[in-house]
Write an enzyme that holds these catalytic residues in place. Structure first.
Site, PDB file in Angstrom:
ATOM      1  N   PRO A  48     -33.133 -23.708 -36.101  1.00  0.00           N
ATOM      2  CA  PRO A  48     -34.568 -24.670 -35.327  1.00  0.00           C
ATOM      3  C   PRO A  48     -34.508 -24.834 -33.785  1.00  0.00           C
ATOM      4  O   PRO A  48     -35.532 -25.073 -33.191  1.00  0.00           O
ATOM      5  CB  PRO A  48     -34.937 -26.290 -35.915  1.00  0.00           C
ATOM      6  CG  PRO A  48     -33.636 -26.527 -36.157  1.00  0.00           C
ATOM      7  CD  PRO A  48     -32.910 -25.033 -36.844  1.00  0.00           C
ATOM      8  N   ASP A 199       3.325   9.453  -5.116  1.00  0.00           N
ATOM      9  CA  ASP A 199       3.719   9.302  -3.268  1.00  0.00           C
ATOM     10  C   ASP A 199       4.919   7.966  -3.761  1.00  0.00           C
ATOM     11  O   ASP A 199       5.266   7.169  -4.192  1.00  0.00           O
ATOM     12  CB  ASP A 199       2.696   8.606  -2.434  1.00  0.00           C
ATOM     13  CG  ASP A 199       1.698   9.616  -2.903  1.00  0.00           C
ATOM     14  OD1 ASP A 199       1.706  10.673  -3.153  1.00  0.00           O
ATOM     15  OD2 ASP A 199      -0.021   9.577  -2.335  1.00  0.00           O
ATOM     16  N   LYS A 221       7.543  13.110   0.395  1.00  0.00           N
ATOM     17  CA  LYS A 221       7.327  12.890   0.933  1.00  0.00           C
ATOM     18  C   LYS A 221       8.254  11.295   1.311  1.00  0.00           C
ATOM     19  O   LYS A 221       8.386  10.440   2.205  1.00  0.00           O
ATOM     20  CB  LYS A 221       6.114  11.964   1.458  1.00  0.00           C
ATOM     21  CG  LYS A 221       4.862  12.622   1.607  1.00  0.00           C
ATOM     22  CD  LYS A 221       3.028  12.262   2.369  1.00  0.00           C
ATOM     23  CE  LYS A 221       2.709  13.487   2.512  1.00  0.00           C
ATOM     24  NZ  LYS A 221       0.906  13.232   1.199  1.00  0.00           N
ATOM     25  N   ASP A 254      -5.711   3.290  -1.717  1.00  0.00           N
ATOM     26  CA  ASP A 254      -6.870   3.548  -2.455  1.00  0.00           C
ATOM     27  C   ASP A 254      -7.277   5.149  -1.486  1.00  0.00           C
ATOM     28  O   ASP A 254      -6.697   5.673  -0.416  1.00  0.00           O
ATOM     29  CB  ASP A 254      -8.551   3.025  -1.057  1.00  0.00           C
ATOM     30  CG  ASP A 254      -9.864   3.408  -2.504  1.00  0.00           C
ATOM     31  OD1 ASP A 254     -10.253   2.567  -2.336  1.00  0.00           O
ATOM     32  OD2 ASP A 254     -10.323   4.740  -0.956  1.00  0.00           O
ATOM     33  N   MET A 330      -0.425   4.648   9.999  1.00  0.00           N
ATOM     34  CA  MET A 330       0.546   6.561  10.540  1.00  0.00           C
ATOM     35  C   MET A 330       0.843   6.645  11.954  1.00  0.00           C
ATOM     36  O   MET A 330       0.347   6.639  12.070  1.00  0.00           O
ATOM     37  CB  MET A 330      -0.050   7.504   9.548  1.00  0.00           C
ATOM     38  CG  MET A 330       0.343   7.934   8.176  1.00  0.00           C
ATOM     39  SD  MET A 330      -0.467   9.737   7.568  1.00  0.00           S
ATOM     40  CE  MET A 330      -2.627   9.059   7.737  1.00  0.00           C
TER      41      MET A 330
HETATM   42  N1  SAH Z   1      -4.376   5.376   0.827  1.00  0.00           N
HETATM   43  C1  SAH Z   1      -4.044   4.483   2.198  1.00  0.00           C
HETATM   44  C2  SAH Z   1      -3.056   5.089   3.434  1.00  0.00           C
HETATM   45  C3  SAH Z   1      -2.281   6.025   3.335  1.00  0.00           C
HETATM   46  S1  SAH Z   1      -1.842   6.937   4.858  1.00  0.00           S
HETATM   47  C4  SAH Z   1      -3.766   2.880   1.879  1.00  0.00           C
HETATM   48  O1  SAH Z   1      -5.496   3.633   1.605  1.00  0.00           O
HETATM   49  O2  SAH Z   1      -3.717   1.960   2.140  1.00  0.00           O
HETATM   50  C5  SAH Z   1       0.023   6.031   5.491  1.00  0.00           C
HETATM   51  C6  SAH Z   1      -0.298   5.103   6.154  1.00  0.00           C
HETATM   52  O3  SAH Z   1      -0.404   3.408   4.797  1.00  0.00           O
HETATM   53  C7  SAH Z   1       1.110   4.534   6.198  1.00  0.00           C
HETATM   54  O4  SAH Z   1       1.512   5.579   7.441  1.00  0.00           O
HETATM   55  C8  SAH Z   1       0.611   3.276   6.849  1.00  0.00           C
HETATM   56  O5  SAH Z   1      -0.269   3.027   8.326  1.00  0.00           O
HETATM   57  C9  SAH Z   1       0.168   2.411   5.850  1.00  0.00           C
HETATM   58  N2  SAH Z   1       0.668   1.869   4.816  1.00  0.00           N
HETATM   59  C10 SAH Z   1       0.378   2.422   3.147  1.00  0.00           C
HETATM   60  N3  SAH Z   1       1.118   1.131   2.916  1.00  0.00           N
HETATM   61  C11 SAH Z   1       1.511   0.801   3.255  1.00  0.00           C
HETATM   62  C12 SAH Z   1       2.087  -1.259   3.834  1.00  0.00           C
HETATM   63  N4  SAH Z   1       3.002  -1.201   2.741  1.00  0.00           N
HETATM   64  N5  SAH Z   1       3.317  -1.561   4.912  1.00  0.00           N
HETATM   65  C13 SAH Z   1       2.469  -1.112   5.850  1.00  0.00           C
HETATM   66  N6  SAH Z   1       1.513  -0.033   6.008  1.00  0.00           N
HETATM   67  C14 SAH Z   1       1.115   1.172   4.629  1.00  0.00           C
END
Ligand code: SAH
Length: 422
Positions: A48, A199, A221, A254, A330
């Site tokens: 209801p 990686d 790497k 990412d 980087m």
């Molecule tokens: N796809 C990744 C970036 C890859 S390039 C992202 O979105 O985070 C790799 C670079 O990411 C490194 O040389 C550094 O500049 C950065 N990076 C990734 N992990 C990191 C961390 N835990 N601390 C500091 N720099 C980081």
């Protein structure tokens, strides 16, 4: 019927397109109705009065609501009946009517008088775990919650044993390193993978949880390990998926932020391999964040740009002009030239800079300075990759927001803060 005394017989019902009757319009009935709609049943609610959920579902055409009291004729043609009216006499009438018609009936008021029970359910992708608490719903719920948590943590062996019809590749963004910063979806797909290509960066701690027969391939790497070229990685993904494997490409941050994930996806598409991307928490935003640096901040930065400083071809004049924060990935080896180029292109030499190494790990460390002196400071403290370089006024917030950043007043000592020691 001697409920409770006999062991129960668990079974899953395919309710799609079948008529199911729900008697009652309160929160319990509404929840059941919603679940049944999700299972594809043709749900009819008799009550209801009904709460908003039922009204909404009825308005959307997902179920039919008969706005009246229960009548014995309602159970006819139902495959299953749920009764949750809150009135024991009505629930009893519904249950006995269903019983006489040989229709299973779940009674919310008194499970011991039920011919059928709704278990507590944990779900994970296409896995379902149904739990009975032996007549104790609180116990069933507690156990279900524990199972659900383990499923989400990837701590249970959910990897499918039956080979998929076709292999596939998933590019999973793993976040910056802390295993807590991968998405729930990423974690689930990782737990289901047959092959994981990893990686050096990213949540490597999660690899320990993989089952022994999962093939783990280092894409490299790592300083002393063999490094696969991007082409070799692409070929590997395509080849393993072509063998019918569930391949997870676990990437740091990412997949599509300076991770060459786009190239991997294109290689899969070109080879006709199904490919999916699971976005991740990018280090470009997350690593500054955990060091107390918001990449945007009211009054300091309206926006931010992310750029790799690695390949030496950056148009620093263009980036210097961008209003807001610059995030360099980087960026360690070319730090001196990048900082000088930004000053030459018009960024004030006094602009704050922060370098965050190994963000979100136990060894996180932050070094701060200005465009004028950051290269010297980094050299003095032995800054190494991986590190995120943040250029802009927001870098100054590190001192205010970072854990353990408040203690040192004497010059020099406050320039470096470690998370481990902080
Ligand atoms: N796809 C990744 C970036 C890859 S390039 C992202 O979105 O985070 C790799 C670079 O990411 C490194 O040389 C550094 O500049 C950065 N990076 C990734 N992990 C990191 C961390 N835990 N601390 C500091 N720099 C980081």
């Amino acid at each position: 019927m001697t409920p409770g005394s006999n062991p129960r017989y668990p079974v899953f019902l395919a309710l799609h397109g079948r008529r199911v009757l729900v008697v009652g319009g309160g929160p319990v009935a509404a929840r059941r109705a919603r679940d049944l709609v999700s299972a594809g049943a043709r749900v009819e609610v008799v009550a209801p009065f009904a709460n908003e959920d039922v009204v909404e579902l009825a308005a959307a055409g997902d179920l039919v609501w008969h706005r009246r009291d229960f009548e014995v004729g309602d159970v006819a043609d139902a495959w299953l009946v749920h009764t949750a009216t809150g009135e024991p006499a009505v629930d009893e009438l519904v249950a006995s009517t269903a019983e006489a018609a040989r229709i299973w009936c779940v009674r919310a008021d008194d499970a011991t008088q039920s011919s059928a029970w709704r278990p507590a359910v944990a779900r994970h992708g296409d896995v379902t775990v149904a739990v009975s608490g032996g007549g104790d719903p609180g116990r069933a719920t507690a156990l279900r919650d524990a199972v659900q948590l383990l499923l989400e943590q990837g701590a249970l062996p959910v990897r499918p044993r039956r080979a998929p019809a076709t292999g596939r590749v998933t590019l999973v963004g793993g976040g910056p390193g802390d295993p807590g910063l991968i998405t729930v979806r990423g974690r689930r797909l990782l737990a289901e993978a047959d092959v994981v290509v990893v990686d050096r960066l990213g949540p490597r701690g999660l690899l320990d949880e993989l089952e022994d027969d999962v093939e783990v391939i280092e894409a490299g790497k790592a300083p002393h390990a063999h490094t696969l070229s991007q082409e070799e990685i692409n070929d590997l993904l395509v080849q393993r998926a072509g063998e019918g494997k569930r391949v997870v490409r676990l990437k740091g941050g990412d997949p599509y932020v300076l991770g060459r994930g786009g190239e991997e996806a294109i290689a899969c598409v070109a080879a006709g391999i199904p490919v999916e991307v699971v976005p991740g928490v990018t280090s470009a935003v997350a690593v500054p964040a955990v060091a107390g640096i918001p990449v945007t901040h009211r009054g300091l930065a309206r926006g931010f740009a992310v750029v790799t400083a690695h390949d030496g071809e950056v148009d620093w004049t263009a980036y210097a002009r961008i209003e807001g924060t610059l995030v360099l990935l980087m960026g360690v080896t070319k730090l001196r030239t990048s900082a000088a180029a930004l000053v030459d292109a018009g960024r004030p030499a006094s602009t704050p800079v922060a370098i965050v190494e190994r963000g979100t790990t136990q060894d996180q460390r932050t070094t701060v300075g200005t465009l004028a002196d950051i290269a010297d400071r980094a050299a003095a403290s032995g800054v190494t990759s991986p590190a995120v370089v943040v250029v802009g006024e927001v870098a100054g917030l590190h001192r205010v927001l970072a854990e353990g950043a408040t203690q040192a007043e004497s010059s020099g000592a406050e320039e470096i803060t470690s998370r481990g020691a902080g």
